[in-house]
Design a protein around this motif. Sequence first.
Motif, mmCIF file in Angstrom:
data_model
loop_
_atom_site.group_PDB
_atom_site.id
_atom_site.type_symbol
_atom_site.label_atom_id
_atom_site.label_comp_id
_atom_site.label_asym_id
_atom_site.label_seq_id
_atom_site.Cartn_x
_atom_site.Cartn_y
_atom_site.Cartn_z
ATOM 1 N N LEU A 142 0.744 -1.334 -0.013
ATOM 2 C CA LEU A 142 -0.067 -0.169 0.035
ATOM 3 C C LEU A 142 0.814 1.228 -0.016
ATOM 4 O O LEU A 142 1.867 1.183 0.578
ATOM 5 N N ILE A 143 0.503 2.231 -0.750
ATOM 6 C CA ILE A 143 0.939 3.576 -0.692
ATOM 7 C C ILE A 143 0.084 4.637 -0.934
ATOM 8 O O ILE A 143 -0.852 4.551 -1.858
ATOM 9 N N GLU A 144 0.047 5.512 0.174
ATOM 10 C CA GLU A 144 -1.156 6.368 0.157
ATOM 11 C C GLU A 144 -0.697 7.598 1.031
ATOM 12 O O GLU A 144 0.321 7.449 1.597
ATOM 13 N N ARG A 145 -1.563 8.701 0.927
ATOM 14 C CA ARG A 145 -1.351 9.750 1.635
ATOM 15 C C ARG A 145 -2.083 9.823 2.931
ATOM 16 O O ARG A 145 -3.289 9.428 2.930
ATOM 17 N N SER A 151 1.488 13.370 5.263
ATOM 18 C CA SER A 151 2.397 11.861 5.234
ATOM 19 C C SER A 151 2.356 11.069 3.905
ATOM 20 O O SER A 151 1.115 11.005 3.647
ATOM 21 N N THR A 152 3.278 10.798 3.372
ATOM 22 C CA THR A 152 3.301 9.673 2.611
ATOM 23 C C THR A 152 3.580 8.357 3.119
ATOM 24 O O THR A 152 4.795 8.280 3.762
ATOM 25 N N VAL A 153 2.904 7.308 3.091
ATOM 26 C CA VAL A 153 3.245 5.956 3.745
ATOM 27 C C VAL A 153 3.092 4.664 2.670
ATOM 28 O O VAL A 153 2.341 4.572 2.005
ATOM 29 N N VAL A 154 4.518 4.389 2.779
ATOM 30 C CA VAL A 154 4.545 2.922 1.934
ATOM 31 C C VAL A 154 4.290 1.747 3.121
ATOM 32 O O VAL A 154 5.233 1.674 3.957
ATOM 33 N N GLU A 155 3.401 0.814 2.761
ATOM 34 C CA GLU A 155 3.119 -0.291 3.876
ATOM 35 C C GLU A 155 3.239 -1.410 3.242
ATOM 36 O O GLU A 155 2.734 -1.774 2.163
ATOM 37 N N LEU A 156 3.836 -2.428 3.916
ATOM 38 C CA LEU A 156 3.759 -3.713 3.624
ATOM 39 C C LEU A 156 3.124 -4.581 4.864
ATOM 40 O O LEU A 156 3.329 -4.475 5.865
ATOM 41 N N LEU A 157 2.278 -5.511 4.738
ATOM 42 C CA LEU A 157 1.398 -6.258 5.510
ATOM 43 C C LEU A 157 1.297 -7.698 5.086
ATOM 44 O O LEU A 157 1.141 -8.110 4.004
ATOM 45 N N LYS A 158 1.849 -8.345 6.161
ATOM 46 C CA LYS A 158 1.791 -9.806 5.925
ATOM 47 C C LYS A 158 0.864 -10.561 7.240
ATOM 48 O O LYS A 158 1.258 -10.178 8.544
ATOM 49 N N ARG A 159 -0.158 -11.015 6.705
ATOM 50 C CA ARG A 159 -0.958 -11.530 7.916
ATOM 51 C C ARG A 159 -0.309 -12.717 8.415
ATOM 52 O O ARG A 159 0.108 -13.593 7.698
ATOM 53 N N GLY A 160 -0.615 -13.180 9.724
ATOM 54 C CA GLY A 160 -0.124 -14.290 10.415
ATOM 55 C C GLY A 160 -0.636 -15.396 9.852
ATOM 56 O O GLY A 160 -1.863 -15.502 9.408
ATOM 57 N N GLY A 161 0.233 -16.345 10.082
ATOM 58 C CA GLY A 161 -0.323 -17.761 9.685
ATOM 59 C C GLY A 161 0.620 -18.328 8.590
ATOM 60 O O GLY A 161 0.903 -19.584 8.579
#
Length: 285
Positions: free
Chosen positions: A264-267, A271-281
């Motif tokens: 995800l990249i968004e305002r 601020s500008t945020v670059v986010e990586l998400l790994k859901r558990g499991g």
Amino acid sequence: MNNENKDRRIKWLILLIPTLTIGLWEYIRHAILLPYISMELGNLLAPFIVLLVTLTLVRNLFSRLEQSQQALQRAKGANAALEERERLARELHDGISQSLFLLAVKLDQLDEMQSEGPVKQLAEGLRETVRVMHEDVRQAIANLRQPLTPAAAAWVVPLRKLLGETADMTEARAVFTWSIPDESLTDKEKVELHACIREALMNVRKHAKASNVTVTGESVGEHGFRCSVEDDGVGFHGDPLQASGRFGLRMVRDRAKAMGWSFLIERRGDSTVVELLKRGGKVHE
């Protein structure tokens, strides 16, 4: 000791359950089911019953035993690391630190022998160098004796250094917050996550003109995480992944997709945020 007793009980259960299953089945068959089930059918059913119990109870016990052994190995590894850090701290204190102290004493003696002239100036310069080195060694000893934290993991240290370099180049304020346990990530995940954060920070260097840059890593469930690079720079218009010169962001997106992570990249406000998400499991080997 509690874990050892628990493992011992699990091992005994693994050994005894198949035997108890056969014994219980034979008792029930002869005491209750003999009028309804022939000897041949009873003998034929016995291995299938043992197999069914093995696939349920015994398999679950093996899984619990494996988890316990993995936790024990991680604990042994952590203890070994702590012992090694303590050994290095002792060597620094007993070796280099003491030698620097003696060198400082000799420089004081030289300073007393030579009241003026270039020798005195050289002694003063050497004394300052020794003082700085002594402080560095003391700080190294203190760091080695601090408890290990996720942010102190060997592969995380270059990320913190890269953030510092980015902040220095852009004259921005850097904040690094990391709480993802080292053991919750595979080696491949560490490599890919390092590469993604590096590209995101390079993008900040080239385009953001930010005053504040923040890297955050936090756990999400079991083996999951959320990692973000945030800056308060100029931001973007339209789709940043389609903008010219943003090859790094597209690389981050592709790496995340290959690993099964969300990108995800968004305002968010200013601020500008670059986010990586790994859901558990899921665990990527």
